[in-house]
Design a protein around this motif. Sequence first.
Motif, mmCIF file in Angstrom:
data_model
loop_
_atom_site.group_PDB
_atom_site.id
_atom_site.type_symbol
_atom_site.label_atom_id
_atom_site.label_comp_id
_atom_site.label_asym_id
_atom_site.label_seq_id
_atom_site.Cartn_x
_atom_site.Cartn_y
_atom_site.Cartn_z
ATOM 1 N N GLY A 57 45.998 18.461 62.160
ATOM 2 C CA GLY A 57 47.371 18.453 61.672
ATOM 3 C C GLY A 57 47.766 19.669 60.865
ATOM 4 N N TRP A 58 46.834 20.625 60.675
ATOM 5 C CA TRP A 58 47.118 21.856 59.938
ATOM 6 C C TRP A 58 46.920 23.050 60.877
ATOM 7 N N VAL A 59 47.874 24.001 60.874
ATOM 8 C CA VAL A 59 47.733 25.156 61.764
ATOM 9 C C VAL A 59 46.683 26.129 61.244
ATOM 10 N N ASP A 60 45.864 26.593 62.176
ATOM 11 C CA ASP A 60 44.840 27.592 61.914
ATOM 12 C C ASP A 60 45.317 28.938 62.461
ATOM 13 N N LEU A 61 44.497 29.970 62.296
ATOM 14 C CA LEU A 61 44.821 31.311 62.776
ATOM 15 C C LEU A 61 43.731 31.845 63.685
ATOM 16 N N TYR A 62 44.124 32.295 64.879
ATOM 17 C CA TYR A 62 43.216 33.089 65.706
ATOM 18 C C TYR A 62 43.676 34.535 65.562
ATOM 19 N N VAL A 63 42.791 35.380 65.027
ATOM 20 C CA VAL A 63 43.117 36.785 64.780
ATOM 21 C C VAL A 63 42.345 37.654 65.763
ATOM 22 N N GLY A 64 43.058 38.483 66.498
ATOM 23 C CA GLY A 64 42.417 39.391 67.443
ATOM 24 C C GLY A 64 41.912 40.636 66.743
ATOM 25 N N GLY A 65 40.661 41.008 67.017
ATOM 26 C CA GLY A 65 40.086 42.226 66.449
ATOM 27 C C GLY A 65 40.145 43.368 67.448
ATOM 28 N N TYR A 66 40.524 44.551 66.978
ATOM 29 C CA TYR A 66 40.637 45.685 67.900
ATOM 30 C C TYR A 66 39.451 46.637 67.737
ATOM 31 N N GLU A 67 39.650 47.874 67.386
ATOM 32 C CA GLU A 67 38.569 48.852 67.434
ATOM 33 C C GLU A 67 38.767 49.962 66.422
ATOM 34 N N ASN A 68 37.684 50.646 66.139
ATOM 35 C CA ASN A 68 37.724 51.982 65.562
ATOM 36 C C ASN A 68 37.155 52.899 66.626
ATOM 37 N N TRP A 69 38.050 53.535 67.377
ATOM 38 C CA TRP A 69 37.642 54.309 68.554
ATOM 39 C C TRP A 69 36.706 55.451 68.178
ATOM 40 N N ASN A 70 37.006 56.151 67.094
ATOM 41 C CA ASN A 70 36.207 57.318 66.719
ATOM 42 C C ASN A 70 34.783 56.938 66.335
ATOM 43 N N LYS A 71 34.605 55.765 65.762
ATOM 44 C CA LYS A 71 33.279 55.321 65.342
ATOM 45 C C LYS A 71 32.609 54.408 66.362
ATOM 46 N N GLY A 72 33.301 54.109 67.455
ATOM 47 C CA GLY A 72 32.723 53.245 68.478
ATOM 48 C C GLY A 72 32.528 51.811 68.008
ATOM 49 N N ILE A 73 33.411 51.327 67.115
ATOM 50 C CA ILE A 73 33.265 50.002 66.528
ATOM 51 C C ILE A 73 34.232 49.023 67.196
ATOM 52 N N THR A 74 33.725 47.869 67.568
ATOM 53 C CA THR A 74 34.562 46.768 68.033
ATOM 54 C C THR A 74 34.686 45.749 66.911
ATOM 55 N N HIS A 75 35.915 45.509 66.468
ATOM 56 C CA HIS A 75 36.136 44.518 65.422
ATOM 57 C C HIS A 75 36.236 43.131 66.052
ATOM 58 N N PRO A 76 35.645 42.126 65.432
ATOM 59 C CA PRO A 76 35.568 40.806 66.065
ATOM 60 C C PRO A 76 36.877 40.032 66.023
ATOM 61 N N ASP A 77 37.079 39.190 67.040
ATOM 62 C CA ASP A 77 38.084 38.133 66.947
ATOM 63 C C ASP A 77 37.569 37.102 65.945
ATOM 64 N N LEU A 78 38.489 36.529 65.178
ATOM 65 C CA LEU A 78 38.113 35.589 64.133
ATOM 66 C C LEU A 78 38.961 34.323 64.229
ATOM 67 N N LEU A 79 38.347 33.181 63.952
ATOM 68 C CA LEU A 79 39.082 31.930 63.806
ATOM 69 C C LEU A 79 39.082 31.552 62.333
ATOM 70 N N LEU A 80 40.273 31.524 61.748
ATOM 71 C CA LEU A 80 40.441 31.139 60.349
ATOM 72 C C LEU A 80 40.955 29.702 60.315
ATOM 73 N N VAL A 81 40.110 28.795 59.874
ATOM 74 C CA VAL A 81 40.442 27.376 59.850
ATOM 75 C C VAL A 81 41.125 27.020 58.539
ATOM 76 N N ASN A 82 42.222 26.292 58.668
ATOM 77 C CA ASN A 82 43.045 25.871 57.546
ATOM 78 C C ASN A 82 42.402 24.668 56.858
ATOM 79 N N ARG A 83 42.125 24.818 55.578
ATOM 80 C CA ARG A 83 41.524 23.733 54.801
ATOM 81 C C ARG A 83 42.602 23.023 53.979
ATOM 82 N N GLY A 84 43.364 22.153 54.660
ATOM 83 C CA GLY A 84 44.323 21.288 53.988
ATOM 84 C C GLY A 84 45.519 21.989 53.393
ATOM 85 N N GLY A 85 45.879 23.168 53.927
ATOM 86 C CA GLY A 85 47.043 23.874 53.430
ATOM 87 C C GLY A 85 46.810 24.628 52.138
#
Length: 490
Positions: free
Chosen positions: A138-166
Motif C-alpha cells: 500500500g506504499w509506493v516504492d522507487l525503482y531508480v535506474g543507474g547509468y554510467e561514468n563513461w570515462n571511468k568505465g563504471i556501471t552504476h546499479p539499478d536500485l529498489l528503494l522500499v518505502n517503510r510506512g511513509g
Amino acid sequence: MRTNRTGSIIWRLLPALWPILAGAARFEDHTAAMGLTLPAKGGGACWVDYDRDGWVDLVAGGILWRNDEGKRFVEVTRIGSVVAADFDNDGWVDFYSWSARRLYRNDAGQGLIEVELPAFPEGYASLGAAWGDFTGDGWVDLYVGGYENWNKGITHPDLLLVNRGGHSFEITWRDDRSRARGVTACDFNRDGRLDVYVSNYRLQPNRLWRNSGGGILEDVAAAHNAVATSEGFAGGHSIGAAWGDFDNDGDFDLFAGNFAHVDQRGDQPKSRFLRNRGPAHGYRFEDRGPCGIPYQESYASPAAADYDNDGWLDLYFTTVYAPASFGRMNYPVLFRNDSALHFNDVNAAVGLAELPPTYQAAWADVNNNGHLDLLTAGRLFLNPGTTNHWIKIRLEGDGRLVNRAAIGAQARIRIGDQIITRQVEAGTGQGNQNDLNLHFGLGQAAEPVALEILWPGGYRQTITGLTTDKQHVIHFERPTEGAAHPEDAP
C-alpha cells in the motif's frame, strides 16, 4: 500499363491529411504566452497537480511551475528533474528528483520539505526512475535506474528503494549489469503486481522485471521476447520506452525507442513495437518491428497519448541530435495510430515540424478542455482538439490497501469490439511523466460508459453510467466478503 499519377500522389499524402479530415486543429505554441522559460534539451518533464486545485502543474527545466487556471504558469521552486507520487499517503503528491537524487515531501501544497534517503553509491548517476508499490503493502516504492561514468568505465546499479510506512526508504535490491536510460512500470500480466521495464544503452539488453511479490524481481525479458533487439545483437541503444495498449485488445504493449547506427558500424537494432499477446500466450510479446516508424539514427524518448481523441494511442518520439551522422537531419515526430498498429508521421499537418532535439516529452490537459497538450523541447503546445468525445478519470486509493495516488491501477472502457485501456503511471520514456489523470478518447461514442478498474493488489471494481466529455473522480472501494480478491484477477 498506365499509372494513375494523381491517385498515387493522393495516396502518399493521405497519412498527413488524416488529422485534417478528422477535424483536428494544429498545435499552438503557448510557451511564452503562459510565462514558461525552459531549456530545449536537458532534463525531463513531469505533469502533476501538486496543489490539488484541479489544474495540472509542471516540473520542467528543473523548476516546479504552478498552473494558474490554465492561463499562465508561475515559478514555485527549483527541484531538478522529477517523477511524482504520494509516498506518505497523505493525499498530496511528493517528488523524487532523479537528477539530484533527492526526495521532497509536499507540505499540503504550501512548500516542499526534503526527506532523507539512503546513501547512494559514490558518484551515482541516474537518468530516470519510476514510482510503484512493488512490495504490495500500500506504499509506493522507487525503482531508480543507474547509468554510467563513461570515462571511468563504471556501471552504476539499478536500485529498489522500499518505502517503510511513509517515513523512510531502504535499498533492498540492486543490479549493476546494464546502463539504464529509461524506467517505466506496468502490471503487464494483470496479476495485481507492478512490473518494471528498463531501457538500457550501449547495446545491452533491456530488462523486463516481473514482480513475484514482496519486491522480488526476476528478469523475464528474453523469455517474454521483450529485449527489443535484432539478430546478432544482445540489445540495442535503448533510451526510453512507453507502455500502452496500441491495438485496443485490453493488454499493455510496449514501444521501445532505440538510438541506432546504420552505417559501416553495422545495422543496429531499430525502435520497435512489442505486442502483448495476452493470457492465451502467457503474456509474451510479439516483436512487430517499427510499424511505420521510419528510421532515424538518433531517436530518444517516446511518450504515448491519444492526441486526437479517436480512441487509439498515438506516439510522440524525440531525437538526441538534429544533424546526426553524415549531416542527416533528425527531428522529433508525432505519429498517428491508424488503428491497425501502423503509425503515420503527422508533424506537418499538426504544426510540430522541425522541432529541435530533446529528451522532454510528456502529455497533459493543461487547460481542462478535454484535449491533451504536449510539453517538448522546452515548449508548451496546446491542442485545440477535435470533435471526438472523451472522458477523464482520476483514481484515488485508500492509502491502506492501495496507494493514495493509485499508481499502477489500470482502467478499461469497452466501445463496441474495442477495449480502450489506460494506466496510472509515474515514469515513462527517459525521465518523463505524463499526468496521473487517465485520458480516454472515445471517437464519436457519446453515450455514458462503464469503467472496469484493476487496482494494485488485483482488486477489481466496475463503475457504470459515466457521462462523457467530463472528468470523474473514483475512489477505491475496499472489497467486501465475496467480492473480487487478488487471486481472482485475470
